[in-house]
Design a protein around this motif. Structure first.
Motif, PDB file in Angstrom:
ATOM      1  N   CYS A 135       4.213  -2.138   3.129  1.00 13.38           N
ATOM      2  CA  CYS A 135       4.478  -2.121   1.699  1.00 13.38           C
ATOM      3  C   CYS A 135       3.533  -1.123   1.053  1.00 13.38           C
ATOM      4  O   CYS A 135       2.312  -1.289   1.112  1.00 13.38           O
ATOM      5  CB  CYS A 135       4.261  -3.512   1.109  1.00 13.38           C
ATOM      6  SG  CYS A 135       4.452  -3.525  -0.687  1.00 13.38           S
ATOM      7  N   CYS A 192       8.985  -6.558   0.931  1.00 14.35           N
ATOM      8  CA  CYS A 192       7.659  -7.109   1.184  1.00 14.35           C
ATOM      9  C   CYS A 192       7.649  -8.588   0.809  1.00 14.35           C
ATOM     10  O   CYS A 192       7.968  -8.949  -0.333  1.00 14.35           O
ATOM     11  CB  CYS A 192       6.626  -6.350   0.356  1.00 14.35           C
ATOM     12  SG  CYS A 192       4.958  -7.045   0.485  1.00 14.35           S
ATOM     13  N   CYS A 249       1.690  -3.027  -2.356  1.00 13.27           N
ATOM     14  CA  CYS A 249       0.506  -3.900  -2.223  1.00 13.27           C
ATOM     15  C   CYS A 249      -0.269  -3.616  -0.935  1.00 13.27           C
ATOM     16  O   CYS A 249      -1.262  -4.274  -0.646  1.00 13.27           O
ATOM     17  CB  CYS A 249       0.906  -5.378  -2.306  1.00 13.27           C
ATOM     18  SG  CYS A 249       1.732  -6.016  -0.836  1.00 13.27           S
ATOM     19  N   CYS A 285       4.966  -9.167  -2.155  1.00 12.77           N
ATOM     20  CA  CYS A 285       5.130  -8.708  -3.548  1.00 12.77           C
ATOM     21  C   CYS A 285       6.566  -8.388  -3.926  1.00 12.77           C
ATOM     22  O   CYS A 285       6.850  -8.137  -5.105  1.00 12.77           O
ATOM     23  CB  CYS A 285       4.220  -7.509  -3.820  1.00 12.77           C
ATOM     24  SG  CYS A 285       4.858  -5.933  -3.208  1.00 12.77           S
TER      25      CYS A 285
END
Ligand SMILES: [Zn+2]
Ligand SMILES: [Zn+2]
Lengths: 180, 180
Positions: free
Chosen positions: B26, B4, B29, B7
């Motif tokens: 993801c 991701c 997040c 994050c």
């Protein structure tokens, strides 16, 4: 962008060698993560003398009217994208015709590509992201309640060009945020 | 895509709720990482009765001839992209004219947008990614040594349309890998 999608390391912003622009770069795996404009494919679907509009059921511009349009997907053509959006937003099958309007919106890195299309059998419905759909003639178009400048311009050109009987491709820049 | 970019957690492929396509998602997040087609902006630069071509100094198609064209950048218009590429690849300043060719290449999720353009003052040079540049009339175009189908089509249409004195916008699908 904070992390490299290839290896997970944090990215930095720098100008790669031989380039002239800031890019997100991974100094671990050396991937350069380019970011590029998006295409919005749309359709002006007609049935007899009327145009199909749908009322947006999502933000932004919830409750305002639009032509079917949305982000082009990988592995499709611009025409396929325009037909897909017409199906998704207004449950209408269209025979896609000629390219009609191209709008640059450089502030948000978008390019609209609007095609004319004929609704097959006059059938339509209300797609998941819409709360209403309908066929409108020039006088009944909700001109003050259109969602985007791209939509208003396309409709204005269409009714003007239809009187003249030909539809030259229109290429214009639009200002993000304006509805005119 | 493995991680991701927001994050740094590993992404998974799945169809998000309300969507119908596999996306990189993801689950930490909840960012959905959409992937979309790219625009290639290009120019057919003319000076008097000749067209400016450059010989590619990079892969793919090193050593073959092309019209200036490349990935559109964020915050520019398609016309600005076409002019920028003409400057970068052939050191020519052009007055960008009308949109001329739009090519879908769905297999590689690319859309070409080629503009006609007039070279200002007839000046040109050799850009960093080129090894040669030159003005060609119809007979002298290196027809068998053109880099891409998009380039050959644009040139063929141009010389045919010029004889008729008008240049309708051409919209076509191309097969990736073909040079015709
Ligand atoms: Zn990396
Ligand atoms: Zn994440």
């Amino acid at each position: 962008m904070k992390f490299c999608s290839a290896c997970g390391h944090p990215v930095v912003q720098k100008i790669p060698q031989g380039d002239s622009r800031l890019r997100y770069v991974c100094e671990s795996c050396e991937t350069i993560h380019y970011q590029n404009p998006h295409i919005i494919c749309g359709c002006l679907p007609t049935w007899q003398d009327k145009v199909l509009l749908c009322k947006r059921g999502i933000e932004p511009r919830y409750g305002l009217w639009t032509l079917p349009a949305g982000f082009m997907e990988n592995l499709e053509t611009t025409q396929e994208g325009a037909a897909r959006e017409t199906w998704e937003e207004a449950h209408a099958k269209v025979k896609i015709g000629e390219l009609y309007c191209v709008f640059n919106i450089p502030q948000i890195s978008q390019v609209y590509m609007m095609y004319r299309g004929e609704i097959i059998d006059g059938q339509f419905g209300v797609g998941e992201e819409s709360i209403e759909a309908g066929l409108f003639d020039e006088e009944s178009i909700p001109w003050d309640d259109l969602a985007f400048a791209s939509i208003k311009r396309t409709l204005r050109y269409f009714f003007a060009d239809r009187k003249l009987g030909h539809f030259p491709v229109r290429v214009e820049d639009l200002v993000h945020g304006s509805r005119d």
